[in-house]
Design a protein around this motif. Structure first.
Motif, PDB file in Angstrom:
ATOM      1  N   THR A  67      14.614  11.899 -13.342  1.00 16.82           N
ATOM      2  CA  THR A  67      15.880  12.160 -13.201  1.00 16.82           C
ATOM      3  C   THR A  67      16.617  11.151 -12.094  1.00 16.82           C
ATOM      4  O   THR A  67      15.957  10.367 -11.545  1.00 16.82           O
ATOM      5  N   GLY A  68      17.691  11.108 -12.298  1.00 20.45           N
ATOM      6  CA  GLY A  68      18.448  10.180 -11.360  1.00 20.45           C
ATOM      7  C   GLY A  68      18.229  10.395  -9.821  1.00 20.45           C
ATOM      8  O   GLY A  68      17.847   9.375  -9.025  1.00 20.45           O
ATOM      9  N   LYS A  69      18.273  11.607  -9.446  1.00 19.63           N
ATOM     10  CA  LYS A  69      17.770  11.919  -7.973  1.00 19.63           C
ATOM     11  C   LYS A  69      16.465  11.424  -7.736  1.00 19.63           C
ATOM     12  O   LYS A  69      16.128  10.733  -6.545  1.00 19.63           O
ATOM     13  N   GLN A  70      15.408  11.683  -8.617  1.00 17.99           N
ATOM     14  CA  GLN A  70      14.150  11.134  -8.180  1.00 17.99           C
ATOM     15  C   GLN A  70      14.121   9.659  -8.203  1.00 17.99           C
ATOM     16  O   GLN A  70      13.398   9.303  -7.396  1.00 17.99           O
ATOM     17  N   LYS A  71      14.655   8.875  -9.163  1.00 22.05           N
ATOM     18  CA  LYS A  71      14.669   7.518  -9.248  1.00 22.05           C
ATOM     19  C   LYS A  71      15.358   6.881  -7.955  1.00 22.05           C
ATOM     20  O   LYS A  71      15.115   6.001  -7.280  1.00 22.05           O
TER      21      LYS A  71
ATOM     22  N   HIS B  89       3.716  -0.948 -23.079  1.00 19.72           N
ATOM     23  CA  HIS B  89       2.180  -0.843 -23.113  1.00 19.72           C
ATOM     24  C   HIS B  89       1.451  -0.184 -22.089  1.00 19.72           C
ATOM     25  O   HIS B  89       0.239  -0.671 -21.835  1.00 19.72           O
ATOM     26  N   SER B  90       2.202   0.899 -21.407  1.00 23.62           N
ATOM     27  CA  SER B  90       1.476   1.433 -20.333  1.00 23.62           C
ATOM     28  C   SER B  90       2.390   2.925 -20.097  1.00 23.62           C
ATOM     29  O   SER B  90       3.438   2.915 -20.761  1.00 23.62           O
ATOM     30  N   SER B  91       1.818   3.711 -19.429  1.00 22.49           N
ATOM     31  CA  SER B  91       2.672   4.916 -18.997  1.00 22.49           C
ATOM     32  C   SER B  91       3.392   4.514 -17.526  1.00 22.49           C
ATOM     33  O   SER B  91       3.838   5.705 -16.964  1.00 22.49           O
ATOM     34  N   ILE B  92       3.362   3.342 -17.052  1.00 25.34           N
ATOM     35  CA  ILE B  92       4.321   3.177 -15.920  1.00 25.34           C
ATOM     36  C   ILE B  92       5.699   2.962 -16.164  1.00 25.34           C
ATOM     37  O   ILE B  92       6.240   2.624 -17.234  1.00 25.34           O
ATOM     38  N   GLN B  93       6.548   3.645 -15.276  1.00 27.83           N
ATOM     39  CA  GLN B  93       7.804   3.533 -15.485  1.00 27.83           C
ATOM     40  C   GLN B  93       8.485   2.422 -14.559  1.00 27.83           C
ATOM     41  O   GLN B  93       8.138   2.409 -13.426  1.00 27.83           O
ATOM     42  N   VAL B  94       9.485   1.861 -14.970  1.00 22.60           N
ATOM     43  CA  VAL B  94      10.440   0.953 -14.278  1.00 22.60           C
ATOM     44  C   VAL B  94      11.589   1.689 -13.479  1.00 22.60           C
ATOM     45  O   VAL B  94      12.461   2.289 -14.278  1.00 22.60           O
TER      46      VAL B  94
END
Length: 105
Positions: free
Chosen positions: A4-8, A69-74
């Motif tokens: 969510t925006g708060k988490q980011k 190519h991964s489960s990483i989030q930017v």
């Protein structure tokens, strides 16, 4: 898992004091490099990656490649720096994921 925006916002604030762990240069971004990110982020959950001036990639292109190519989030793209997040599977390394603001639902 979608943030969510708060988490980011929380993760961006935490990443403010971090220094880049990896640099992407003239060789660009490959699946092997993304695999290195994946291994490294397992013990960190949150890290920065810097794009050097001699790379042909933009931050948007690099972010899209990493997420595809991964489960990483930017979490953030600022200048030539990406902030990456992936929750750790090991409980002893879950510092950020255990403190993320909970989703109301």
């Amino acid at each position: 898992m979608s943030l969510t925006g708060k988490q980011k916002r929380f993760l961006r604030a935490q990443a403010n004091e971090l220094t880049p762990v990896f640099q992407i240069g003239k060789n660009g971004l490959t699946q092997e490099v993304v695999n290195e990110f994946d291994e490294s982020i397992e013990k960190r959950e949150l890290m920065k990656v810097q794009l050097l001036q001699n790379t042909d990639l933009t931050t948007t292109e690099a972010a899209a490649f990493i997420e595809a190519h991964s489960s990483i989030q930017v979490v953030q793209k600022i200048g030539k720096v990406l902030v990456l997040y992936k929750p750790s599977t090991q409980e002893k390394y879950q510092w950020y994921s255990s403190r993320l603001p909970k989703v109301n639902g």
